[in-house]
Design a protein around this motif. Structure first.
Motif: not given
Lengths: 432, 432
Positions: A226, A230-232, A243-245, A249
């Motif tokens: 994830f 999608f990591g931002k 990352t939070w993503e 995820g």
């Protein structure tokens, strides 16, 4: 998951630490990006970043296959593997301590650390044996002796090490020796006590080992995937790549995966039965009538759902109760588990090392892959002892059989009175 | 017993350590030669050396009287005192760590240490409660709930602290923060686990507390006295003031003292009875029929002595079995005990401090007087669990009462079969 080494050379202290770091990199085998020669040859055309990725992927697969094989090998193979992993992790931690304090002429330090490892293993494995093999051991006088005095023997061994340490103190090295002594004890606390808990969990049934371990693996992989796609939003300064993503995820994937694997595994007595000594068979056995936890049960949905029965949603569902428990495990593994990883990566930065070792290409040391597993094992153990396992009659019986015969009779009478007073026991008529 | 601080300024490292030491002496209250004002006034004519001796003597006496008072106050007063000593020792150790790593701006470190102290105390005292108050607690639903989930609550509290630590990590301080984290855990290991064992020993009967504690006190004093009058041969480089004469003289005195005090104390049920919950009285009690350990028994002397009966030496002696056990305790306290002291004095030299604190004039900190007591308590606990206490029927019953009623019956049946199979139990006829 790899960490980036950051230097701040803005004070005397930091300069010294940088010097220490240069020494460290010479003395700890911490380079992990080198791949085995065969793989190197196959991947020679690829760009560096992809090469690392493939190496990491290949060795993740190898480890998962190996994990499957060990489970197939049964509890004994599992216990042996746990023991090997434990020894290897201990070695990695001790090696770092040895490098951090740079004391190559220090007398006896290594021997002492290993001595304490053996002693504490003897202690913990002995405690385990008492609990599970109690009835069997009780039959042989020698074993009974070893078990009865087990704690005393362990303590004497420990005292021997303690005296040895005091006698090995050398004036110039006091501070380093005490630091390493503490280091050894912290390593024992992390590695030995928690691997002991892993083995205790295995005895409760293989499912208590397989499900949590695979949850951590799933969380590691899915957080990576994830994060990769999608990591931002950065999660924590400590690990800039997390990352939070990835965190969210990975967490959701782990909960879903946890339900699926629990549902699947619940169906096999081989996985759900505790490992117990059967008095009638005269040996250890993994056969049983699965406990209520692993038999489908009907749960009523909360009242607010009941109106929905019109549109086809039933008012109750039938699942294995274990699947519900697996929710707690998967939530823990995806919320607190990553903190085990942050802790390890903070530790690595504190001592300016990249990985704990270089045993697994693409991953680092054994300790790099097992940091969260240890914390998880402790959680599972506490969870079992709090919510699942009330003492089984079988185990209590083993304890009673340690009493002297007249005490056993005294106990029997006490119990009988207590049961009769509360009308739990219907008075039985025994006629000779 | 005081240590002499020795400096070797022959390397970069040592210079740094000297600097650290100067900082340390500023931040730890470690001067112990100052005496309270009143005493100072009385002693003003005496030479410095004698003054110290008198202060030390006066405060030894004060401590012994205080110790007597606490014992007179009963088990609850003892437990409270143990708890206070534990907290004070922890504070002393943590203060040293704080000074050693010189991190005054470090966020949360002190709060975190105290948080872990509270958490681990909750865990250990809870475990104690379960063992001893089991039957009583079992009656109230709320307490039962707290006990059943006690481990889980402790673990959650610990995890909270763990997450808090990870979140409090600050880039520049990683290494120091991890070192202090380890320092806190080692302090907990030494102080909390061992003071928990002291309390466990108290529950086994006050004698298991009084005898070992007074043995260590006796050994300390007599080693000092023998060393003072006859000391010539140095014992160990670590403590230049300790001598073989003090070691041996102290050891022999302790063995003799141990026999005498054991013989004396064995005669009072108040001291020898374990603290147990009595179901018939509905409260904790210290009344009992003294166990065989505290009833005079006849021992035959070895064969070689039998010929001596002609010259008036009897062929058997009648003593309390406990007096024989006291030999093991006194030998341990006079052989291994001093190593606890060497360890502490090595630790103090490693971190270049004179004493752990300045609470007791003439003696230093609390930890300076309790270093050996902790090790001794562990020995006593192991000794009891190996040689004295097989599980008592009372305690096992408490465990059985945790089972569900149907399991209790199942257990009862299992036990009955097992007893009957071995002909331990005469089949009883119960006629309704």
């Amino acid at each position: 998951m790899d960490t980036v080494v950051v230097h701040d050379i803005d004070s005397e202290d930091d300069k010294l630490e940088l010097k220490a770091q240069i020494d460290l990199s010479q003395s700890i085998p911490t380079g992990t990006d080198k791949s085995p020669t065969t793989l190197e040859w196959i991947l020679q055309g690829l760009p560096e970043k992809w090469k690392n990725w493939v190496v990491r992927f290949v060795f993740t697969m190898i480890m998962i296959v190996f994990f499957g094989l060990v489970i197939y090998g049964g509890p004994l193979a599992l216990m042996m593997t746990t023991l090997i992993v434990q020894v290897k992790c201990f070695q990695e931690i001790i090696n770092i301590g040895y490098a951090v304090y740079r004391i190559h002429g220090l007398p006896w330090f290594r021997s002492l650390s290993w001595y304490f490892l053996v002693t504490s293993n003897y202690f913990f494995y002995g405690e385990n044996l008492v609990d599970y093999f109690g009835v069997a051991i009780n039959r042989t006088d020698l074993l009974r002796w070893l078990v009865t005095y087990h704690r005393f023997i362990s303590f004497c061994l420990y005292c021997g090490g303690f005296v040895w340490f005091v006698l090995s103190l050398v004036k110039k090295y006091y501070m380093k020796q005490f630091s390493l002594f503490a280091w050894t004890h912290v390593a024992l606390l992390i590695v030995v006590t928690q691997s002991y808990l892993i083995i205790k969990n295995i005895f409760e049934g293989l499912i208590w080992f397989i499900v949590p371990v695979s949850m951590i693996i799933c969380n590691d992989i899915m957080a990576y995937v994830f994060g990769f796609f999608f990591g931002k939003t950065p999660l924590i300064k400590l690990s800039p790549k997390k990352t939070w993503e990835g965190f969210i995820g990975g967490g959701i994937s782990t909960v879903i995966f946890g339900c699926l694997i629990s549902y699947f595994i619940c169906q096999f007595p081989y996985f759900v039965c505790p490992i117990e000594y059967s008095e009638s068979l005269g040996r250890m056995t993994m056969e049983c009538e699965p406990s209520a936890l692993f038999r489908p049960a009907e749960y009523n949905l909360p009242g607010c759902f009941s109106g929905l029965s019109i549109i086809g949603i039933p008012s109750s569902i039938t699942i294995y109760p274990f699947v519900l428990h697996s929710l707690s495990l998967s939530i823990f593994s995806s919320v607190i588990g990553p903190f085990g990883g942050f802790f390890a990566s903070g530790f690595k930065r504190a001592f300016k090392i990249k990985d704990f070792g270089d045993v697994i290409p693409g991953h680092g040391g054994i300790m790099d892959r097992f940091d969260c597993q240890f914390l998880m094992a402790t959680f599972v153990n506490v969870y079992i002892s709090s919510f699942i396992q009330t003492d089984s009659p079988q185990k209590l019986l083993a304890q009673v059989l340690y009493l002297k015969p007249e005490q056993q009779v005294q106990f029997f009478t006490l119990l009988k009175e207590s049961l009769e007073n509360r009308n739990v026991l219907e008075p039985v008529v025994i006629i000779n």
